[in-house]
Design an enzyme around this catalytic site. Structure first.
Site, mmCIF file in Angstrom:
data_model
loop_
_atom_site.group_PDB
_atom_site.id
_atom_site.type_symbol
_atom_site.label_atom_id
_atom_site.label_comp_id
_atom_site.label_asym_id
_atom_site.label_seq_id
_atom_site.Cartn_x
_atom_site.Cartn_y
_atom_site.Cartn_z
ATOM 1 C CG ASN A 11 0.331 -18.840 36.157
ATOM 2 O OD1 ASN A 11 -0.849 -18.648 36.475
ATOM 3 N ND2 ASN A 11 1.097 -17.894 35.646
ATOM 4 C CE LYS A 13 0.666 -18.132 32.009
ATOM 5 N NZ LYS A 13 1.495 -17.772 30.853
ATOM 6 C CG HIS A 97 3.279 -14.239 35.361
ATOM 7 N ND1 HIS A 97 3.043 -13.848 34.072
ATOM 8 C CD2 HIS A 97 3.611 -15.550 35.309
ATOM 9 C CE1 HIS A 97 3.211 -14.894 33.273
ATOM 10 N NE2 HIS A 97 3.558 -15.940 33.998
ATOM 11 C CD GLU A 99 0.957 -14.195 31.106
ATOM 12 O OE1 GLU A 99 0.128 -14.529 31.978
ATOM 13 O OE2 GLU A 99 1.522 -15.033 30.368
ATOM 14 C CD GLU A 166 7.166 -17.838 34.349
ATOM 15 O OE1 GLU A 166 6.761 -18.997 34.282
ATOM 16 O OE2 GLU A 166 6.409 -16.848 34.318
ATOM 17 N N GLY A 172 4.478 -19.094 26.484
ATOM 18 C CA GLY A 172 3.335 -19.321 25.594
ATOM 19 C C GLY A 172 3.695 -19.311 24.121
ATOM 20 C CB SER A 212 7.503 -23.120 25.948
ATOM 21 O OG SER A 212 6.803 -22.015 25.407
#
Ligand code: 13P
Length: 250
Positions: A11, A13, A97, A99, A166, A172, A212
């Protein structure tokens, strides 16, 4: 012995311009060429899809988008539909996702509509679920996963669906869930999928781990019985580190 074909998905992003995406895609395809028995997908931003599709043509690496809108066309400024993604060369699409849930108001209901749209268009949805740090610390992990999976996938035929676990606290941050923590969540997600779609279907569905993932931890995660691949952010941006994950860190 797992019979599910692993999927290693990148991904990207909001990184890379179209020329940069095409260049990295070519390098990823070269890195993936030697890896047998694993599917590879990359998801660049919408504006990079066409260039990336050209770079990936004939390589066997799949192209995914990072989001989809549920209508096929219309006055929906800024949105991108399933038929547009298909025409741009996508076979996969990431849905829900964290985010998007955190910054753009995505809910289990919108995830459900988007996943339905992806299935309708013949795109493979990669549906993301995962608890926040506060939810984990509050002992709510399984409750949150249960709600996200049930509501997000309610009423859909799940045969082609991929789920990505996730944990938000691992994205991250460099804090990977341990292989045991991830396995516990994956096994739980598979049991919920079994209740929703039947045990046979659930046994065939792929559940990816994301958060990660690096070349150094991919092998131990992939060794777990219910972990069927990875959804990789930062480490997918270079073909060198993504290639290491594609080879399960070997
Ligand atoms: P990182 O691999 O950068 O933690 O991101 C994970 C992710 O969000 C993939 O969708």
């Amino acid at each position: 012995m797992k019979t599910r074909t692993p999927l290693i998905a990148g991904n990207w992003k909001m990184y890379k311009t179209p020329p940069e995406a095409a260049e990295t895609a070519r390098a990823v395809a070269a890195a993936a060429a030697g890896a047998a028995g694993v599917e590879v997908m990359i998801a660049p931003s919408f504006v990079c899809l066409t260039e990336t599709a050209k770079a990936l043509a004939g390589t066997g690496v799949f192209l995914g988008a990072q989001d989809i809108f549920w209508e096929t066309e219309g006055a929906f400024t800024g949105e991108v539909s399933g038929p547009m993604l298909k025409a741009a060369g996508c076979s996969h699409v990431i849905v829900g996702h964290s985010e998007r849930r955190q910054f753009f108001g995505e809910t289990d209901e919108s995830v459900n509509k988007k996943t339905r749209a992806a299935i309708r268009e013949g795109l493979i949805p990669v549906v993301c679920v995962g608890e926040t740090k506060a939810e984990r610390e509050g002992g709510l992990t399984l409750k949150v996963l249960d709600r996200q999976v049930r509501r997000g996938l309610e009423g859909l035929s799940l045969e082609t669906v991929v789920v990505a676990y996730e944990p938000v606290w691992a994205i991250g941050t460099g804090l990977t869930a341990t292989a045991d923590q991830a396995q516990e969540s994956h096994a739980f997600i598979r049991s919920v999928l079994g209740e929703a779609a039947g045990k046979n279907v659930a046994e065939g569905l792929r559940i990816l781990y994301g958060g990660s993932v690096k070349p150094g931890n991919a092998a131990s995660l992939m060794a777990m019985p219910d972990i069927d691949g990875a959804l990789v952010g930062g480490a997918s941006l270079s073909a060198e580190s993504f290639g290491g994950i594609i080879r399960f860190g070997g």
